[in-house]
Design a protein around this motif. Sequence first.
Motif, PDB file in Angstrom:
ATOM      1  N   THR A  85       0.037  -3.930  11.237  1.00 27.09           N
ATOM      2  CA  THR A  85      -0.597  -2.704  10.752  1.00 27.09           C
ATOM      3  C   THR A  85      -1.341  -1.937  11.834  1.00 27.09           C
ATOM      4  O   THR A  85      -1.830  -0.829  11.580  1.00 27.09           O
ATOM      5  CB  THR A  85      -1.581  -3.023   9.611  1.00 27.09           C
ATOM      6  N   TYR A  93      -7.229  -5.212   6.468  1.00 20.28           N
ATOM      7  CA  TYR A  93      -7.370  -5.648   5.078  1.00 20.28           C
ATOM      8  C   TYR A  93      -7.484  -7.163   5.019  1.00 20.28           C
ATOM      9  O   TYR A  93      -8.316  -7.705   4.298  1.00 20.28           O
ATOM     10  CB  TYR A  93      -6.170  -5.171   4.250  1.00 20.28           C
ATOM     11  N   LEU A 114      -0.503  -8.643   1.458  1.00 17.41           N
ATOM     12  CA  LEU A 114      -0.737  -7.256   1.841  1.00 17.41           C
ATOM     13  C   LEU A 114      -0.742  -6.407   0.569  1.00 17.41           C
ATOM     14  O   LEU A 114       0.084  -6.602  -0.317  1.00 17.41           O
ATOM     15  CB  LEU A 114       0.370  -6.758   2.773  1.00 17.41           C
ATOM     16  N   THR A 118       0.204  -0.485   1.901  1.00 17.83           N
ATOM     17  CA  THR A 118       0.082  -0.829   3.316  1.00 17.83           C
ATOM     18  C   THR A 118       1.233  -0.186   4.096  1.00 17.83           C
ATOM     19  O   THR A 118       2.362  -0.154   3.622  1.00 17.83           O
ATOM     20  CB  THR A 118       0.124  -2.353   3.506  1.00 17.83           C
ATOM     21  N   GLN A 152       7.362  -4.491   2.274  1.00 10.52           N
ATOM     22  CA  GLN A 152       6.472  -4.120   3.368  1.00 10.52           C
ATOM     23  C   GLN A 152       7.237  -3.681   4.605  1.00 10.52           C
ATOM     24  O   GLN A 152       6.829  -3.924   5.734  1.00 10.52           O
ATOM     25  CB  GLN A 152       5.544  -5.292   3.694  1.00 10.52           C
TER      26      GLN A 152
END
Length: 497
Positions: A85, A93, A114, A118, A152
């Motif tokens: 990230t 996070y 996550l 995200t 993700q």
Amino acid sequence: MKIPFPLHRLLAFLLFFCCLNANAQKKPNIIYIYADDLGYGELGSYGQQKIKTPFLDQMAREGIRFTQHYTSTPVCAPARCMLLTGRHGGHSYIRGNYEFGGFSDATEGGQMPLPEGTFTIGHMLKQAGYTTGAIGKWGLGMSNTTGDPNKQGFDYFYGYLDQKQAHNYYPTHLWENGKWDTLHNSSIFVHRKLKENETDTAAFNYFIGKDYSIDRLSAKALDFIGKNQRKQFFLYLPFTIPHLSLQVPKEALKPYLGKFDDKPYRGEKGYAATLYPRATYAAMITYMDTQIGKIFALLKKLNLDENTIVMFSSDNGATFDVGGADTKYFNSVSDLRGKKQDLYEGGIREPFIARWPGKIPAGKVSDLASVQFDMMATFAAIAGIKAPENDGISLLPTLLGKPGQQQRPYIYFEFPEKGGQLAIRYGHWKGVKSNMKKDSLAKWELYDLDKDPAEANDIASVHADITGYFDQIVKKEHRQAHIHEWEFVAPKFEKAD
């Protein structure tokens, strides 16, 4: 009517031209290989004398090697979150290893997932036209959660979803795009202790199965590259080596038998027992190196070598004194202070090697202070796109040996485990705070890394101006964590203006 230039030749010429143009426009492939608990000093190119890593050493000779590169935080799951990230420990996070479920198949629950929304490196590169794959250890949520790698940013996932399962290199299963993939292994509880003075080979063989997970991960990685050779692809390859348990195929162990004055490890400090702990540890790292060599061989075979940048690093420093690992014997952190879970250099300084023939000059060494949350900005620059908001900087100018490298004033580290720790790298200065959950008035330790890379001489008492600046950095960089267990900074500092 006679055609001066045959039509079939004209079509062939146009097809050839189009192919050339397509290849010219194809963005570079990106492969990021991530070791697990590999210390700064465990590769030959970083000074290792006992463990053989010929392919990674060759990678360093053919590319660039960084000497002051850091993980974002010193344990598994949050390091992966911050890498993917582009966020440091005060903004991420996920900031610690937050576990769900247990070790058995029936209780497999993974880690803190996550959250929905995200934006990962996978998302970023998918939007740029890349086919994305993640093969190895995930640790950021099971497939029935928002942390599912297929949600993700990754088109393809194969490996361990739950990092507790990754304590065993002979699991009953791995996961492929959310589906259970059965391996030819019986159920093994790797934290089972053997009786005192046990020497029966059969007792130790309990921890060895048929399907070694690294073989599966390696095969899937090669398959992913082969299937996507005509596309632009991003492969995130988080191998589990050399994270405990100590397990390796018997053939791989043979070159190291008898070299290290080994004594049996019977599981006294957790993880799988083994007759030859030092030899097994060394063999595991060499085994990973061999799999990486297979990737380079395939890239050359498919003529992808010059359009593929390959990077290698590790998620944190070498493990502490558990599981039979003898990191002191191997000088795994290269005389640095601390190990996994520490914000001293031994816990966060990592090997980082990058190779891109024709683009990255061979045999280069960089002392640029850099960190893994720089990868989002770096990958964006490689792909020729704008990076989303993140905490990193692009390392591409340094990689290519060109001017224009952005300089940062400092690198910020925040880690809520092992008592609550902060660290700041500011030029050649390094500040560390420890045990902040117990001592809200904990003072900064300060080290001059140019003179004292082992962080042995605390000189904070004569540099109050620097430690005062560090307090201001913390005010600026810390955001309140979303769960109570990870919050140890906010009550101690007022909000920055």
